[in-house]
Design a protein around this motif. Sequence first.
Motif, PDB file in Angstrom:
ATOM      1  N   SER A 134       0.852  -1.193   0.000  1.00 36.52           N
ATOM      2  CA  SER A 134       0.000   0.000   0.000  1.00 36.52           C
ATOM      3  C   SER A 134       0.884   1.237   0.000  1.00 36.52           C
ATOM      4  CB  SER A 134      -0.902   0.006   1.237  1.00 36.52           C
ATOM      5  OG  SER A 134      -1.855  -1.027   1.165  1.00 36.52           O
ATOM      6  N   VAL A 135       0.562   2.160  -0.881  1.00 32.61           N
ATOM      7  CA  VAL A 135       1.328   3.405  -1.008  1.00 32.61           C
ATOM      8  C   VAL A 135       0.419   4.569  -0.605  1.00 32.61           C
ATOM      9  CG1 VAL A 135       2.565   4.931  -2.594  1.00 32.61           C
ATOM     10  CG2 VAL A 135       2.745   2.445  -2.866  1.00 32.61           C
ATOM     11  N   PHE A 136       0.920   5.392   0.314  1.00 32.58           N
ATOM     12  CA  PHE A 136       0.142   6.529   0.794  1.00 32.58           C
ATOM     13  C   PHE A 136       0.882   7.832   0.542  1.00 32.58           C
ATOM     14  CE2 PHE A 136      -0.849   2.940   3.596  1.00 32.58           C
ATOM     15  CZ  PHE A 136      -2.181   2.793   3.272  1.00 32.58           C
ATOM     16  N   GLY A 137       0.148   8.909   0.568  1.00 30.10           N
ATOM     17  CA  GLY A 137       0.750  10.224   0.411  1.00 30.10           C
ATOM     18  C   GLY A 137      -0.325  11.222   0.040  1.00 30.10           C
ATOM     19  N   ARG A 169     -17.661   3.534   1.772  1.00 25.03           N
ATOM     20  CA  ARG A 169     -18.330   4.603   2.513  1.00 25.03           C
ATOM     21  C   ARG A 169     -17.585   4.877   3.813  1.00 25.03           C
ATOM     22  NH1 ARG A 169     -24.251   2.729   1.337  1.00 25.03           N
ATOM     23  NH2 ARG A 169     -25.191   4.681   0.714  1.00 25.03           N
ATOM     24  N   TYR A 170     -16.998   3.826   4.359  1.00 19.21           N
ATOM     25  CA  TYR A 170     -16.469   3.908   5.720  1.00 19.21           C
ATOM     26  C   TYR A 170     -14.946   3.804   5.699  1.00 19.21           C
ATOM     27  CZ  TYR A 170     -21.331   3.050   6.834  1.00 19.21           C
ATOM     28  OH  TYR A 170     -22.686   3.144   6.918  1.00 19.21           O
ATOM     29  N   PHE A 171     -14.306   4.796   6.320  1.00 18.82           N
ATOM     30  CA  PHE A 171     -12.848   4.791   6.396  1.00 18.82           C
ATOM     31  C   PHE A 171     -12.324   3.515   7.060  1.00 18.82           C
ATOM     32  CE2 PHE A 171     -12.256   9.478   5.668  1.00 18.82           C
ATOM     33  CZ  PHE A 171     -11.183   9.378   4.806  1.00 18.82           C
ATOM     34  N   PHE A 172     -12.994   3.088   8.139  1.00 25.61           N
ATOM     35  CA  PHE A 172     -12.402   1.979   8.908  1.00 25.61           C
ATOM     36  C   PHE A 172     -12.422   0.672   8.120  1.00 25.61           C
ATOM     37  CE2 PHE A 172     -16.429   0.156  10.129  1.00 25.61           C
ATOM     38  CZ  PHE A 172     -17.292   1.247  10.225  1.00 25.61           C
ATOM     39  N   PHE A 185      -1.104  10.789   7.650  1.00 27.86           N
ATOM     40  CA  PHE A 185      -0.691  10.523   9.040  1.00 27.86           C
ATOM     41  C   PHE A 185      -1.585   9.450   9.655  1.00 27.86           C
ATOM     42  CE2 PHE A 185       0.483  15.322   9.466  1.00 27.86           C
ATOM     43  CZ  PHE A 185       1.568  15.138   8.632  1.00 27.86           C
ATOM     44  N   ASP A 186      -2.868   9.569   9.384  1.00 27.81           N
ATOM     45  CA  ASP A 186      -3.829   8.604   9.929  1.00 27.81           C
ATOM     46  C   ASP A 186      -3.444   7.187   9.508  1.00 27.81           C
ATOM     47  OD1 ASP A 186      -6.255   7.603  11.047  1.00 27.81           O
ATOM     48  OD2 ASP A 186      -7.155   7.642   9.052  1.00 27.81           O
ATOM     49  N   GLU A 187      -3.144   7.031   8.233  1.00 26.45           N
ATOM     50  CA  GLU A 187      -2.802   5.703   7.704  1.00 26.45           C
ATOM     51  C   GLU A 187      -1.472   5.218   8.285  1.00 26.45           C
ATOM     52  OE1 GLU A 187      -3.296   7.264   3.850  1.00 26.45           O
ATOM     53  OE2 GLU A 187      -5.419   6.730   3.754  1.00 26.45           O
ATOM     54  N   LEU A 219       1.525   1.981  12.455  1.00 29.40           N
ATOM     55  CA  LEU A 219       2.499   1.945  13.550  1.00 29.40           C
ATOM     56  C   LEU A 219       1.895   1.313  14.799  1.00 29.40           C
ATOM     57  CD1 LEU A 219       4.197   5.442  13.227  1.00 29.40           C
ATOM     58  CD2 LEU A 219       5.380   3.243  13.218  1.00 29.40           C
ATOM     59  N   THR A 220       0.666   1.669  15.083  1.00 29.05           N
ATOM     60  CA  THR A 220       0.004   1.108  16.268  1.00 29.05           C
ATOM     61  C   THR A 220      -0.217  -0.392  16.113  1.00 29.05           C
ATOM     62  OG1 THR A 220      -1.125   3.223  16.528  1.00 29.05           O
ATOM     63  CG2 THR A 220      -1.993   1.388  17.804  1.00 29.05           C
ATOM     64  N   LEU A 221      -0.609  -0.797  14.911  1.00 26.80           N
ATOM     65  CA  LEU A 221      -0.858  -2.228  14.682  1.00 26.80           C
ATOM     66  C   LEU A 221       0.436  -3.032  14.803  1.00 26.80           C
ATOM     67  CD1 LEU A 221      -3.367  -2.024  11.689  1.00 26.80           C
ATOM     68  CD2 LEU A 221      -3.882  -2.702  14.041  1.00 26.80           C
TER      69      LEU A 221
END
Length: 298
Positions: A78-81, A156-159, A182-184, A189-191
Motif C-alpha cells: 500500500s502506497v500513501f501520500g 463509505r467507511y474509512f475503517f 498521518f492517519d494511515e 504503527l500502532t498495529l
Amino acid sequence: MREEQDERPTRPDRPREKQRGRIVTRRTQMQTSTTDQRLLDTRGPSDWVHTDPWRVMRIQSEFVEGFGMLAELGPAISVFGSARTKVEDPMYAAAERLGGALVEAGYAVITGGGPGVMEAANKGASQAGGVSVGLGIELPFEQGMNPWVDIGLNFRYFFARKTMFVKYAQGFVVLPGGFGTFDELFEALTLVQTRKVTSFPLVLIGTAYWSGLLTWLRETVLADGKIKPADLEMLHLTDDVDEAVEVVRAVEQSHVPAGGDLSVDGLAVDGPNGDGAGGALPGGPPAQGPNGGPVSPD
Ligand SMILES: C/C(=C\CNc1ncnc2c1ncn2[C@@H]1O[C@H](COP(=O)(O)O)[C@@H](O)[C@H]1O)CO
C-alpha cells in the motif's frame, strides 16, 4: 421464499404461539404478518434505512466486497501520500517510479484511488503492467477514482477501507502527506507496535519532509517515555525509491517481524545516516524487536 415464522398447532393446555428462529411469541406479541410480507411490503416508513442495524449491514457488505475483491490479489504494497501533490512535484515522480519499481519487484500496488501521490503510484504500477488497485472513499467533495486505477472499490467507511490496506498488503510505503496520510501511517504503527500485524515494513520516503516528525518522536515522545526505543525502528526513512522497495522485500523475504533486525542477505537495511544500524532514525538505537527480540506471529 420460505416462511421463517411458524405457527405452532394449538394444544388445549398451551396458548397459541409463533416461532421465529429461536424466538417464541404468544398472545399480543404474535405478529400476524409473515417475514416475506414485511420484506416485500414497501408501503411502511423508510426510517429504518437510516438506523444503526441497517448501517451494520452496509458496513458488513464493505468487508465482504473488499475481501472478495482482494483475497486473490497476491503480494501487494500500500502506497500513501498527499492527495494534493501536483504533477510537477518531485514526489509525484517519486511515487510514479515507486509504483513501477514495486511492480517489477512482484507486488501489486494499492492506493486510496485518489489524486496526487495515489494517482502517481497507480500510474507507475499500471504502466509497468502490474496490478494497480484503488480503494476509494466517499467524500463530501467527490473526486472519483484516478484514471490509473485498474481495479477499484469505493468505500463509505474509512475503517473498512483501512482494514483492506493492511490486510492485503505486505507493507506500507508512505510519501509526504497531510492528516489522511498521518492517519494511515499511525494506524499501521500502532498495529505493528501492538503486534496485531507482524513482518510489516513501514517505509517513509522524503527525508526532508519526515525528519521533523521523527526528531519530535525521538526527542519528545521517546524522551518522555511514551514509546520505547525499538518502536522507532519500525520506521525506515529514505529518499531512494529502490531502497524503499529493497526494505519491503527484505522484510517480506526474511519474515523478520517488523521492528526486528532487518539485516538480510548482506543487505543492511539502513537509516539515512548510513551507519548500518538498521534503525530509521539518525542516532537511533540498533534494530531489534519491540521487546529486544523476535516477535512470534499469532
Ligand atoms: C483532498 C483532495 C482529494 C480527496 N480525495 C481522496 N481520495 C482518496 N483518498 C484520499 C483522498 N483524500 C485523502 N485520502 C486518503 O488519505 C491519504 C491522503 O490524505 P492527505 O491528507 O492528502 O495526506 C491518502 O493516502 C488516502 O488514502 C484534493 O484534491
